[in-house]
Design an enzyme around this catalytic site. Structure first.
Site, PDB file in Angstrom:
ATOM      1  N   ASP A  65       0.825  -1.208   0.000  1.00 52.39           N
ATOM      2  CA  ASP A  65       0.000   0.000   0.000  1.00 52.39           C
ATOM      3  C   ASP A  65       0.863   1.264   0.000  1.00 52.39           C
ATOM      4  OD1 ASP A  65       0.996  -0.383   2.564  1.00 52.39           O
ATOM      5  OD2 ASP A  65      -0.946  -0.732   3.476  1.00 52.39           O
ATOM      6  N   GLU A 139      -9.548  -1.110   5.265  1.00 52.14           N
ATOM      7  CA  GLU A 139     -10.196  -0.786   6.528  1.00 52.14           C
ATOM      8  C   GLU A 139     -11.455  -1.645   6.705  1.00 52.14           C
ATOM      9  OE1 GLU A 139      -8.692   0.753   8.661  1.00 52.14           O
ATOM     10  OE2 GLU A 139      -8.030   2.772   8.153  1.00 52.14           O
TER      11      GLU A 139
HETATM   12  C1  GLP Z   1      -0.341   0.407   8.722  1.00 51.46           C
HETATM   13  C2  GLP Z   1      -0.084  -0.360   7.414  1.00 51.46           C
HETATM   14  C3  GLP Z   1      -0.339  -1.827   7.582  1.00 51.46           C
HETATM   15  C4  GLP Z   1       0.208  -2.255   8.917  1.00 51.46           C
HETATM   16  C5  GLP Z   1      -0.616  -1.644  10.019  1.00 51.46           C
HETATM   17  C6  GLP Z   1      -0.075  -1.901  11.403  1.00 51.46           C
HETATM   18  O1  GLP Z   1      -1.187   1.462   8.636  1.00 51.46           O
HETATM   19  N1  GLP Z   1      -0.772   0.106   6.272  1.00 51.46           N
HETATM   20  O2  GLP Z   1       0.241  -2.551   6.507  1.00 51.46           O
HETATM   21  O3  GLP Z   1       0.146  -3.644   9.043  1.00 51.46           O
HETATM   22  O4  GLP Z   1      -0.908  -0.309   9.782  1.00 51.46           O
HETATM   23  O5  GLP Z   1       1.043  -1.098  11.660  1.00 51.46           O
HETATM   24  P1  GLP Z   1       2.070  -1.414  12.810  1.00 51.46           P
HETATM   25  O6  GLP Z   1       2.755  -2.652  12.415  1.00 51.46           O
HETATM   26  O7  GLP Z   1       2.993  -0.231  12.850  1.00 51.46           O
HETATM   27  O8  GLP Z   1       1.288  -1.571  14.057  1.00 51.46           O
END
Ligand code: GLP
Length: 256
Positions: A65, A139
């Site tokens: 993404d 989401e």
């Molecule tokens: C982000 C990314 C995701 C990720 C998630 C969790 O916004 N788009 O791919 O898995 O949120 O993030 P984190 O691993 O920093 O908790």
């Protein structure tokens, strides 16, 4: 789905690196995620590259993404993040990601889908999970067969990601993300989650109903999905004892 409970984030990083490393070979296609969860994996892969001659030559990678409208050179664009955290430190050939600066976003989404297909599909997809159960940037409410497209971030996700920016006002509202249907086409899905804040999302993903309300629950539809969680993220799993028992008694011939 195989749920593996490990002691801490470092152990999770080593286990997921083992899985990813099996696909590191000429022609291999890796699916990379950003966020803090995969960082121990990337540190371990870099270590193996430096100390154990793990070569990524001939491999390609695709990102899950990207923020829409954030300049490519911005330190928090996912293209910058993945360079800084992994790909600048290994000998991988090519890394592609959705272009959040494209003037025609739907056309860019189509290009990205075609690029993944043309590469032969993703062999192994590394995933994190949002506190609201999002996968990539799908989401809650994302349709289960969705393809790469624009999504609007929830307030919760923007608050969670505000730590990477000066203020929440700087977190973009829109993103381009591989769809849940796109992600499900990867050969092996490996989700890594750590910390108590992820415990509800992990429980919904592994043991809740398959539902757009928890996008990460689509892992239950995949024939080869591995969920690697630390103790803190595992506290709400009803079958935790069974997962531990299964791991202890795993046959030698059966890899994670
Ligand atoms: C982000 C990314 C995701 C990720 C998630 C969790 O916004 N788009 O791919 O898995 O949120 O993030 P984190 O691993 O920093 O908790």
């Amino acid at each position: 789905m195989e749920v593996v409970i490990v002691e801490d984030q470092a152990a999770a990083g080593v286990l997921v690196a083992d899985i990813v490393a099996r696909h590191v070979r000429p022609g291999g296609v890796l699916g990379l995620a950003t966020g803090s969860s995969p960082l121990p994996v990337y540190r371990e892969l870099i270590r193996r590259h430096r100390e154990e001659s793990l070569s990524f030559a001939g491999c390609r990678a695709f990102l899950l993404d990207e923020y829409v409208g954030l300049p490519r050179e911005h330190p928090e664009s996912y293209r910058s993040v993945i360079r800084r955290e992994l790909t600048d430190h290994i000998d991988i050939d090519r890394v592609d990601g959705p272009d959040g600066e494209a003037t025609d976003i739907p056309a860019e989404a189509e290009r990205y889908e075609a690029a993944i297909k043309e590469a032969g599909g993703v062999d192994v997809q590394v995933l994190g999970v949002g506190t609201d159960g999002h996968l990539g940037f799908n989401e809650p409410g994302s349709s289960l067969p969705s393809r790469t497209r624009v999504k609007t971030l929830t307030r919760q996700t923007r608050e969670d990601n505000a730590r990477f920016f000066d203020s929440i006002d700087d977190v973009p509202h829109h993103v381009l993300t591989q769809g849940l249907g796109t992600i499900l086409e990867a050969g092996h899905l490996v989700l890594i989650a750590a910390g108590a804040s992820k415990a509800p999302a992990v429980a919904s993903a592994a043991e809740g109903p398959v539902s757009a309300f928890c996008p990460a629950s689509v892992l239950q539809l995949h024939p080869r999905a591995t969920l690697v969680v630390d103790e803190a993220a595992a506290t709400q799993l009803k079958l935790a004892d069974y997962y531990r028992y299964a791991a202890t008694h795993k046959p030698d011939w059966q890899p994670f």
